[in-house]
Write a protein that holds these residues in place. Structure first.
Motif, PDB file in Angstrom:
ATOM      1  N   GLN B  52       0.689  -0.723  -0.572  1.00  0.00           N
ATOM      2  CA  GLN B  52       0.309  -0.134   0.160  1.00  0.00           C
ATOM      3  C   GLN B  52       0.953   1.098  -0.148  1.00  0.00           C
ATOM      4  O   GLN B  52       0.559   2.366  -0.646  1.00  0.00           O
ATOM      5  CB  GLN B  52      -1.529   0.036   1.332  1.00  0.00           C
ATOM      6  N   ASN B  56       1.538   3.688  -3.113  1.00  0.00           N
ATOM      7  CA  ASN B  56       1.158   5.959  -2.757  1.00  0.00           C
ATOM      8  C   ASN B  56       2.271   6.455  -2.850  1.00  0.00           C
ATOM      9  O   ASN B  56       2.075   7.143  -3.326  1.00  0.00           O
ATOM     10  CB  ASN B  56       1.012   5.939  -1.384  1.00  0.00           C
ATOM     11  N   ASN B  59       2.124   6.643  -6.806  1.00  0.00           N
ATOM     12  CA  ASN B  59       1.430   7.709  -6.767  1.00  0.00           C
ATOM     13  C   ASN B  59       1.903   8.916  -6.640  1.00  0.00           C
ATOM     14  O   ASN B  59       1.533   9.910  -7.275  1.00  0.00           O
ATOM     15  CB  ASN B  59      -0.372   7.992  -6.478  1.00  0.00           C
ATOM     16  N   LEU B  60       2.321   9.543  -5.218  1.00  0.00           N
ATOM     17  CA  LEU B  60       2.204  10.666  -4.858  1.00  0.00           C
ATOM     18  C   LEU B  60       3.480  11.508  -6.123  1.00  0.00           C
ATOM     19  O   LEU B  60       3.885  12.455  -6.737  1.00  0.00           O
ATOM     20  CB  LEU B  60       3.609  10.774  -3.684  1.00  0.00           C
ATOM     21  N   PHE B  74      -0.221  19.009  -4.124  1.00  0.00           N
ATOM     22  CA  PHE B  74      -0.164  18.012  -3.820  1.00  0.00           C
ATOM     23  C   PHE B  74       0.485  16.882  -4.940  1.00  0.00           C
ATOM     24  O   PHE B  74       0.275  16.965  -5.907  1.00  0.00           O
ATOM     25  CB  PHE B  74      -1.508  16.630  -3.903  1.00  0.00           C
ATOM     26  N   TRP B 106       3.651  14.881   2.110  1.00  0.00           N
ATOM     27  CA  TRP B 106       2.966  14.381   2.059  1.00  0.00           C
ATOM     28  C   TRP B 106       3.051  12.383   2.757  1.00  0.00           C
ATOM     29  O   TRP B 106       1.877  12.290   3.014  1.00  0.00           O
ATOM     30  CB  TRP B 106       2.115  13.701   1.340  1.00  0.00           C
ATOM     31  N   MET B 107       4.075  12.327   2.498  1.00  0.00           N
ATOM     32  CA  MET B 107       4.307  10.742   3.981  1.00  0.00           C
ATOM     33  C   MET B 107       6.187  10.646   4.764  1.00  0.00           C
ATOM     34  O   MET B 107       7.156  10.138   4.226  1.00  0.00           O
ATOM     35  CB  MET B 107       4.284   9.515   2.069  1.00  0.00           C
TER      36      MET B 107
END
Lengths: 620, 155
Positions: B52, B56, B59-60, B74, B106-107
């Motif tokens: 997952q 993610n 996608n980021l 984003f 974001w992460m």
């Protein structure tokens, strides 16, 4: 049945939160909902995940809907409406006509030179008395066009139906020949309106209900005529449900025509239209009826007595609402033109510049003179060439178009007035929205009449092109009287009076910082005071607060102190400048640093460039 | 002799607990998205948290500014770099900077370790295929040395 209801009642209800209104709020409650009810389906709602993406999109949709819901309600409120078309709709719903710039009205003297009957009879020859047709075009020195509103008859019929000189005509001697008067100068006055007249032709095709045609000129003040190629006359109405109009026609009754010049006549108008003005470009659109000529189900000539409530098979009848504007029993909303050519003649133009000064209208651009007795062409030309005009008074009533904000400010009062003048606010709103072709007052105020409890006093004032106040002309007041008369209560009385103008002069003395240039500092302060005291910021009865003036002076950098602010009254002629004749004791009318005008009076700095005097001393 | 209601699940407590411990709970929707199979649901899901996170992160990195609804900033915003591609060194510096900033925002629980870009012009001289290999760790999950590759096209 009850078992099912109980099961339904006991069924677990999912808690939903309806408090979210924006993106973050929707995202938060959606996340809570998903975590509460679907923890076993999906767990990752971080921004980088697809779940987070779906959440964002759902919140975005909610945010959008919420925004448009707020916007929608905002657009329905007169205080928060922002879109031009919605402002227009709000104004129209309140029953306010969006008007363009208002034309000026002025009384113009028309002079003609008419030969006498003979060398022995010095009366003007009645065979040569003309009618100057309405629409006669005059030009002021500044180029503004004025148009004669009504026909001017220099003749009238006597009891024997013979032509004679009209009793309103003033006569002076004209040219003489060998000591004998051979011509007479005849003078008659009539009202002229500024603005120009234009005629447009529109070719229309097959029937379209509520057909719209747009006129090319902005600031249309009135539709003079509208007709089609088949000879049908189209009448302007306030609303398409109004199927009759009231028209003024010459009173032909010999016993009272000297007392009552015009009679009111009810005219059916199956062919009708309403006029809508755009707020953005001030262009006018004519909207015609929704029916065809085939669908007409009324009589061409209305009989008001047929409007009586029928009492068939019964001896009683219940209360019934009656619309005075609707006297024809027709189900149509008027006839729309089809497969024809519509010719529309209208008047347009106006503004402050149209308030031309006295004596500036001296040129006849175009005039049509009719001679009912049809004398020889040579004599007709002689009389026609002798036509001259002159305006003894200043034109007044010309005003720039009301802005959207000014129109919206009228909505709350007009919305509740329901076509009747009940309160003072109703009266003021009516005064300001009088159709612009009757002229417009600059400021109006209403007070009680101390001598008559049923009467109110309406004070009005107009403005010159340079912004100075001037008493409204009698013509304007007469028009105002007629206009208000159709809205007032039958037992109410309104006295229309001139606003008393009190001219003032402001003198101030300051202590300035020595580092600042005194002249520039004073000029800057005077500019600010001129803006503050601009006549546009004043209303009838508005006091002057001296501390506001002091605050304005102090707001300038370089002012160390305000030594004095003195306000003086100017009247009569001062330094070759003409002021109003109102004498006002400033000191006696000042309480707690506030200067109050008398009832029905208005303060004015008539010449702002010279009526504010400042003096600066340095603090050294 | 015990009497059982028919409403009983018919499983012992131990059986239920064991089933609960071994049942797979999906973390998120797998990308690229595909239909779920074998009663999984509408979409195929990730049942492993590392997969997952990898999805993610991909996608980021492949998202550019302005593409995400209501979250304008984003994404790593790498596409603009492909339209002004001049030298690999410049590209690498800017890409590293952007990736680090995006992941940091974001992460932030991901720790980036290595970056490598490979420019491939074998198929078309005018269009370069840029393959970016990124190694990363997730300290909080004690995940070490995962790698992803993303592919960009320089115009």
């Amino acid at each position: 049945m009850s078992l099912i209801d109980n099961k339904q009642a006991l069924k677990p209800v999912r808690q939903r939160n309806f408090l979210a209104r924006d993106f973050d709020g929707f995202r938060r409650v959606l996340l809570d909902y998903a975590r509460q009810y679907y923890p076993d389906k999906i767990q990752d709602f971080s921004e980088a995940s697809v779940g987070g993406l779906f959440l964002d999109m759902a919140a975005y949709v909610g945010d959008n809907l919420s925004f448009y819901l707020d916007h929608l309600y905002g657009e329905m409120n007169v205080d928060t409406v922002t879109e031009t078309r919605n402002i227009e709709q709000t104004i129209r719903n309140a029953g306010i006509q969006i008007t363009g710039a208002a034309p000026a009205l002025v009384l113009v003297d028309f002079y003609i030179e008419v030969p006498t009957i003979s060398t022995t009879d010095s009366r003007p020859d009645p065979d040569l008395l003309p009618t100057i047709e309405a629409g006669c075009s005059l030009k002021a020195d500044n180029g503004v066009i004025f148009t004669l509103i009504d026909d001017i008859n220099f003749w009238q019929l006597n009891a024997s139906n013979e032509f004679e000189l009209n009793e309103d005509v003033e006569i002076t001697n004209g040219r003489t020949l060998g000591g004998v008067v051979v011509t007479k100068i005849l003078k008659k006055s009539s009202i002229c309106s500024s603005g120009e007249q234009n005629t447009e032709t529109f070719t229309v095709g097959d029937f379209v209900p509520f057909r719209r045609i747009s006129l090319n000129s902005p600031n249309v003040t009135s539709i003079v005529s509208a007709s089609d190629a088949k000879g049908n006359i189209y009448y302007e109405v306030d609303n398409l449900t109004h199927d009759v109009v009231y028209k003024n026609v010459i009173n032909v009754n010999s016993f009272d025509k000297s007392l009552v010049k015009d009679a009111l006549k009810v005219v059916p108008c199956p062919y009708r239209f309403v006029k809508q003005n755009s707020l953005s470009d001030r262009l006018s659109t004519l909207i015609f009826g929704g029916g065809t000529a085939d669908s007409l189900d009324d009589d061409a000539i209305p009989d008001p007595s047929e409007f009586a409530i029928p009492l068939r098979y019964s001896q009683t009848f219940s209360r019934k609402s009656v619309t005075p504007q609707r006297l024809l029993q027709t189900s149509t909303l008027g006839v729309a033109a089809s497969n024809t050519t519509i010719t529309v003649t209208y008047r347009y133009g106006g503004g402050l510049l149209h308030n031309v000064s006295a004596g500036s209208i001296r040129t006849v651009s175009q005039a049509v003179l009719n001679f009912p007795k049809n004398p020889s062409p040579v004599l007709q030309v002689q009389v026609r060439n002798g036509l001259e005009v002159y305006n003894p008074d200043q034109a007044s009533g010309g005003e720039d178009a009301l802005t959207a904000d000014e129109l919206l400010a009228l909505v709350p009062t007009l919305r509740s007035s329901q076509e009747r003048i009940v309160t003072k606010e109703d009266l003021l709103a009516r005064v300001y929205t009088m159709p612009s072709n009757f002229g417009r007052v600059f400021r109006a105020s209403v007070t009680n009449n101390p001598n008559n409890p049923l009467a109110s006093r309406l004070f009005v004032i107009s403005r010159l092109p340079d912004g100075r106040l001037i008493p409204s002309s009698d013509t304007l007041k007469i028009n105002l009287k007629r206009y208000l008369n159709s809205y007032r209560m039958i037992s109410d009385a309104i006295d229309i009076l001139d606003v008393e103008v009190i001219n003032l002069e402001i003198y101030f003395k300051i202590v300035s910082d020595p580092r600042y240039n005194k002249t520039l500092l004073l000029k800057s302060i005077i500019d600010s005071l001129q803006t503050q005291m601009d006549i546009k910021n004043f209303h009838v009865g508005q006091p002057i607060i001296k501390s506001d003036l002091v605050a304005t002076i102090y707001s300038h950098e370089g002012v160390v102190g305000v030594e004095s602010v003195t306000i003086r009254n100017l009247y009569g002629t001062v330094n070759n400048r003409q002021y109003s004749n109102s004498v006002f004791d400033v000191r006696a009318n000042t309480r707690n640093q506030i200067i109050y005008p008398p009832q029905g009076a208005m303060f004015e700095l008539r010449y702002p460039d010279v009526n504010i005097i400042g003096k600066a001393v340095s603090n050294v | 002799m015990a009497v059982y209601s028919f409403k009983s699940v018919g499983k012992t407590r131990q059986q239920s607990l064991q089933e609960l411990q071994t049942s797979k709970i999906p973390y998120g929707i797998k990308t690229p998205m595909e239909f779920g199979a074998n009663g999984e649901g509408i979409f195929a899901m990730n049942y492993d948290i590392e997969d997952q996170l990898s999805d993610n992160l991909r996608n980021l990195l492949l998202t550019n500014w302005g593409e995400r609804v209501n979250q304008y900033y984003f994404g790593a915003n790498l596409r603009p770099l492909t339209t002004e591609f001049t030298s690999q060194e410049d590209f690498d510096n800017l890409a590293i900077e952007r990736i680090r900033a995006a992941v940091g925002q974001w992460m932030p629980f991901i720790s980036l370790t290595t970056f490598e870009s490979i420019i491939d012009r074998t198929e078309n001289k005018n269009t370069a295929v840029i393959k970016i290999n990124i190694n990363y760790r997730v300290p909080v999950l004690e995940v070490a040395d995962r790698a992803i590759q993303i592919v960009l096209y320089a115009i």
